[in-house]
Design a protein around this motif. Structure first.
Motif, PDB file in Angstrom:
ATOM      1  N   CYS A  32     -35.474  33.131  42.130  1.00 48.91           N
ATOM      2  CA  CYS A  32     -35.417  33.674  40.678  1.00 48.91           C
ATOM      3  C   CYS A  32     -33.976  32.890  40.261  1.00 48.91           C
ATOM      4  O   CYS A  32     -32.868  33.131  40.953  1.00 48.91           O
ATOM      5  CB  CYS A  32     -35.423  35.056  41.074  1.00 48.91           C
ATOM      6  SG  CYS A  32     -36.804  35.886  41.517  1.00 48.91           S
ATOM      7  N   TYR A  34     -32.144  34.478  38.446  1.00 48.47           N
ATOM      8  CA  TYR A  34     -30.771  35.146  38.412  1.00 48.47           C
ATOM      9  C   TYR A  34     -30.716  35.846  39.707  1.00 48.47           C
ATOM     10  O   TYR A  34     -30.063  36.891  39.673  1.00 48.47           O
ATOM     11  CB  TYR A  34     -31.295  36.149  37.184  1.00 48.47           C
ATOM     12  CG  TYR A  34     -32.586  36.947  37.390  1.00 48.47           C
ATOM     13  CD1 TYR A  34     -32.928  37.898  38.423  1.00 48.47           C
ATOM     14  CD2 TYR A  34     -33.603  36.581  36.339  1.00 48.47           C
ATOM     15  CE1 TYR A  34     -33.979  38.349  38.397  1.00 48.47           C
ATOM     16  CE2 TYR A  34     -34.739  37.268  36.397  1.00 48.47           C
ATOM     17  CZ  TYR A  34     -35.205  38.292  37.429  1.00 48.47           C
ATOM     18  OH  TYR A  34     -36.271  38.638  37.444  1.00 48.47           O
ATOM     19  N   CYS A  35     -31.211  35.388  40.824  1.00 45.01           N
ATOM     20  CA  CYS A  35     -31.122  36.074  41.905  1.00 45.01           C
ATOM     21  C   CYS A  35     -29.645  36.272  42.412  1.00 45.01           C
ATOM     22  O   CYS A  35     -28.834  35.412  42.358  1.00 45.01           O
ATOM     23  CB  CYS A  35     -31.738  35.059  42.995  1.00 45.01           C
ATOM     24  SG  CYS A  35     -31.492  35.727  44.723  1.00 45.01           S
ATOM     25  N   HIS A  36     -29.272  37.543  42.638  1.00 45.65           N
ATOM     26  CA  HIS A  36     -28.059  37.974  43.165  1.00 45.65           C
ATOM     27  C   HIS A  36     -27.608  37.847  44.752  1.00 45.65           C
ATOM     28  O   HIS A  36     -26.745  38.461  44.992  1.00 45.65           O
ATOM     29  CB  HIS A  36     -27.217  39.087  42.283  1.00 45.65           C
ATOM     30  CG  HIS A  36     -27.989  40.235  42.702  1.00 45.65           C
ATOM     31  ND1 HIS A  36     -29.361  40.597  41.935  1.00 45.65           N
ATOM     32  CD2 HIS A  36     -27.820  41.310  43.467  1.00 45.65           C
ATOM     33  CE1 HIS A  36     -29.733  41.616  42.388  1.00 45.65           C
ATOM     34  NE2 HIS A  36     -28.890  42.314  43.396  1.00 45.65           N
ATOM     35  N   LYS A 133     -41.368  39.889  37.520  1.00 46.00           N
ATOM     36  CA  LYS A 133     -40.213  39.306  37.059  1.00 46.00           C
ATOM     37  C   LYS A 133     -40.394  38.682  35.420  1.00 46.00           C
ATOM     38  O   LYS A 133     -39.850  38.442  34.774  1.00 46.00           O
ATOM     39  CB  LYS A 133     -40.012  37.842  37.950  1.00 46.00           C
ATOM     40  CG  LYS A 133     -39.828  38.243  39.402  1.00 46.00           C
ATOM     41  CD  LYS A 133     -38.536  39.088  39.636  1.00 46.00           C
ATOM     42  CE  LYS A 133     -38.425  39.074  41.079  1.00 46.00           C
ATOM     43  NZ  LYS A 133     -37.180  39.928  41.630  1.00 46.00           N
ATOM     44  N   VAL A 172     -33.390  39.022  30.594  1.00 45.73           N
ATOM     45  CA  VAL A 172     -32.417  38.128  30.480  1.00 45.73           C
ATOM     46  C   VAL A 172     -32.633  37.562  29.017  1.00 45.73           C
ATOM     47  O   VAL A 172     -33.630  37.126  28.705  1.00 45.73           O
ATOM     48  CB  VAL A 172     -32.955  36.825  31.538  1.00 45.73           C
ATOM     49  CG1 VAL A 172     -31.694  35.895  31.287  1.00 45.73           C
ATOM     50  CG2 VAL A 172     -32.726  37.664  32.839  1.00 45.73           C
ATOM     51  N   TYR A 203     -29.604  42.093  32.596  1.00 41.30           N
ATOM     52  CA  TYR A 203     -29.219  40.911  33.552  1.00 41.30           C
ATOM     53  C   TYR A 203     -27.771  40.973  33.914  1.00 41.30           C
ATOM     54  O   TYR A 203     -26.941  41.315  32.690  1.00 41.30           O
ATOM     55  CB  TYR A 203     -29.482  39.439  32.852  1.00 41.30           C
ATOM     56  CG  TYR A 203     -28.599  38.303  33.452  1.00 41.30           C
ATOM     57  CD1 TYR A 203     -28.941  37.605  34.610  1.00 41.30           C
ATOM     58  CD2 TYR A 203     -27.587  37.942  32.542  1.00 41.30           C
ATOM     59  CE1 TYR A 203     -28.342  36.697  35.195  1.00 41.30           C
ATOM     60  CE2 TYR A 203     -26.873  36.682  33.307  1.00 41.30           C
ATOM     61  CZ  TYR A 203     -27.289  36.279  34.293  1.00 41.30           C
ATOM     62  OH  TYR A 203     -26.434  35.034  34.758  1.00 41.30           O
ATOM     63  N   HIS A 204     -27.373  40.807  34.964  1.00 38.13           N
ATOM     64  CA  HIS A 204     -25.783  40.792  35.238  1.00 38.13           C
ATOM     65  C   HIS A 204     -25.391  39.557  36.005  1.00 38.13           C
ATOM     66  O   HIS A 204     -26.229  38.796  36.392  1.00 38.13           O
ATOM     67  CB  HIS A 204     -25.237  42.074  36.052  1.00 38.13           C
ATOM     68  CG  HIS A 204     -25.745  42.181  37.281  1.00 38.13           C
ATOM     69  ND1 HIS A 204     -25.647  41.400  38.423  1.00 38.13           N
ATOM     70  CD2 HIS A 204     -26.872  42.919  37.865  1.00 38.13           C
ATOM     71  CE1 HIS A 204     -26.225  41.632  39.554  1.00 38.13           C
ATOM     72  NE2 HIS A 204     -27.387  42.713  39.285  1.00 38.13           N
ATOM     73  N   THR A 205     -23.934  39.411  36.054  1.00 42.37           N
ATOM     74  CA  THR A 205     -23.502  37.981  36.458  1.00 42.37           C
ATOM     75  C   THR A 205     -22.813  38.366  38.154  1.00 42.37           C
ATOM     76  O   THR A 205     -22.195  37.539  38.475  1.00 42.37           O
ATOM     77  CB  THR A 205     -22.579  37.490  35.660  1.00 42.37           C
ATOM     78  OG1 THR A 205     -21.264  38.472  35.450  1.00 42.37           O
ATOM     79  CG2 THR A 205     -23.088  37.110  34.370  1.00 42.37           C
ATOM     80  N   TYR A 218     -25.393  27.510  40.241  1.00 47.99           N
ATOM     81  CA  TYR A 218     -26.163  28.689  39.685  1.00 47.99           C
ATOM     82  C   TYR A 218     -27.029  28.428  38.526  1.00 47.99           C
ATOM     83  O   TYR A 218     -26.436  27.694  37.746  1.00 47.99           O
ATOM     84  CB  TYR A 218     -24.876  29.610  39.247  1.00 47.99           C
ATOM     85  CG  TYR A 218     -25.559  31.035  38.653  1.00 47.99           C
ATOM     86  CD1 TYR A 218     -26.323  31.865  39.569  1.00 47.99           C
ATOM     87  CD2 TYR A 218     -25.203  31.380  37.479  1.00 47.99           C
ATOM     88  CE1 TYR A 218     -26.697  33.136  39.256  1.00 47.99           C
ATOM     89  CE2 TYR A 218     -25.732  32.710  37.043  1.00 47.99           C
ATOM     90  CZ  TYR A 218     -26.312  33.322  37.874  1.00 47.99           C
ATOM     91  OH  TYR A 218     -26.697  34.739  37.388  1.00 47.99           O
ATOM     92  N   LEU A 220     -28.325  29.807  36.144  1.00 42.39           N
ATOM     93  CA  LEU A 220     -27.924  30.327  34.618  1.00 42.39           C
ATOM     94  C   LEU A 220     -26.516  30.421  34.555  1.00 42.39           C
ATOM     95  O   LEU A 220     -25.961  31.198  33.865  1.00 42.39           O
ATOM     96  CB  LEU A 220     -28.549  31.912  34.377  1.00 42.39           C
ATOM     97  CG  LEU A 220     -30.074  32.230  34.851  1.00 42.39           C
ATOM     98  CD1 LEU A 220     -30.357  33.563  34.763  1.00 42.39           C
ATOM     99  CD2 LEU A 220     -30.781  31.260  33.792  1.00 42.39           C
TER     100      LEU A 220
END
Length: 248
Positions: A32, A34-36, A133, A172, A203-205, A218, A220
């Motif tokens: 993904c 945005y996978c964290h 997703k 997102v 969405y977060h960073t 990364y 995004l």
């Protein structure tokens, strides 16, 4: 039996009802954007833990889990389905509420052996938190590297098994915030008789630093965190879709 575990969390509050003991499983086939948790991708990494070790750790703080239970997440926990069966069997012997937080990507209706194991696992599962997703298959593939056909079939499978489902959807900007797609998602999940809850998350960073430490670009880069108000607006479109199929 031992599982490959990335980490555990003793007091999870966003991983199902109540306070929960959370097991982050190692391994995930999805990528993904945005996978964290990119550090969970490799299934050969992590630490080996036995079922007994996990139940023992849970029992150390069991007084806090009276309204909670155990949640397995990841990574993708269903990659280690044999371990999950043994873990959930042991949990139910002790009357522990069990929850799986999954993308559903491993679901394969053509694999009889897998379906047999999944059927067994569902006998000991109280709740599935299903991350959808993207409702559009092509957009899902761009976002994760996989289409969503098996994931949506998995949602229907859970409905047939009458397993409570808690849907999660991350918003997102410019990727998963299209009102038409959100309404379409609402119509799909609104048609599920086993829908138990809905989380629409901004969405977060927070995972960016992990990519930097692992030396991975990364996907995004430069994408700002989404304001909570935008997630609230997105949820209203999903709710419109749900209501449109439930009004009668």
């Amino acid at each position: 039996m031992k599982g490959r575990i990335h980490s555990t969390e003793s007091f999870g509050t966003v991983d199902g009802p109540g306070i929960r003991y959370v097991v982050f499983m190692q391994g995930c086939p999805m990528r993904c954007a945005y996978c964290h948790n990119p550090d969970t991708w490799d299934i050969s990494s992590g630490t080996e833990m036995s079922v007994d070790e996990i139940i023992s750790e849970y029992n150390r703080n069991s007084v806090f889990y009276k309204e909670g239970g155990i949640t397995v997440t990841g990574g993708e926990p269903l990659l280690q389905i044999d371990f999950l069966i043994e873990l959930f069997k042991a949990a139910k012997k002790e009357k522990i509420h069990t929850c799986i937080d999954t993308s559903g990507i491993t679901y394969n209706p053509k694999n009889e052996d897998y379906i047999s194991k999944l059927d067994e696992l569902m006998q000991f599962c109280d709740l599935v938190m299903l991350d959808i997703k993207h409702i559009d298959s092509e957009s899902h593939k761009k976002l994760t590297g996989h289409d969503n056909s098996n994931i949506l079939q998995f949602a229907k499978y859970l409905e047939e098994k009458n397993i409570s489902v808690w849907i999660r959807h991350i918003i997102v900007k410019g990727i998963t915030d299209n009102p038409d797609d959100l309404i379409r998602l609402g119509k799909f999940i609104g048609g599920l008789k086993n829908l138990h809850g809905l989380d629409v998350l901004p969405y977060h960073t927070m995972g960016v630093s992990k990519y930097e430490s692992l030396g991975i670009p990364y996907p995004l880069e430069g994408m700002p965190a989404l304001p909570l108000s935008d997630a609230v607006t997105a949820k209203s479109f999903i709710m419109d879709g749900i209501h449109s199929v439930r009004k009668h």
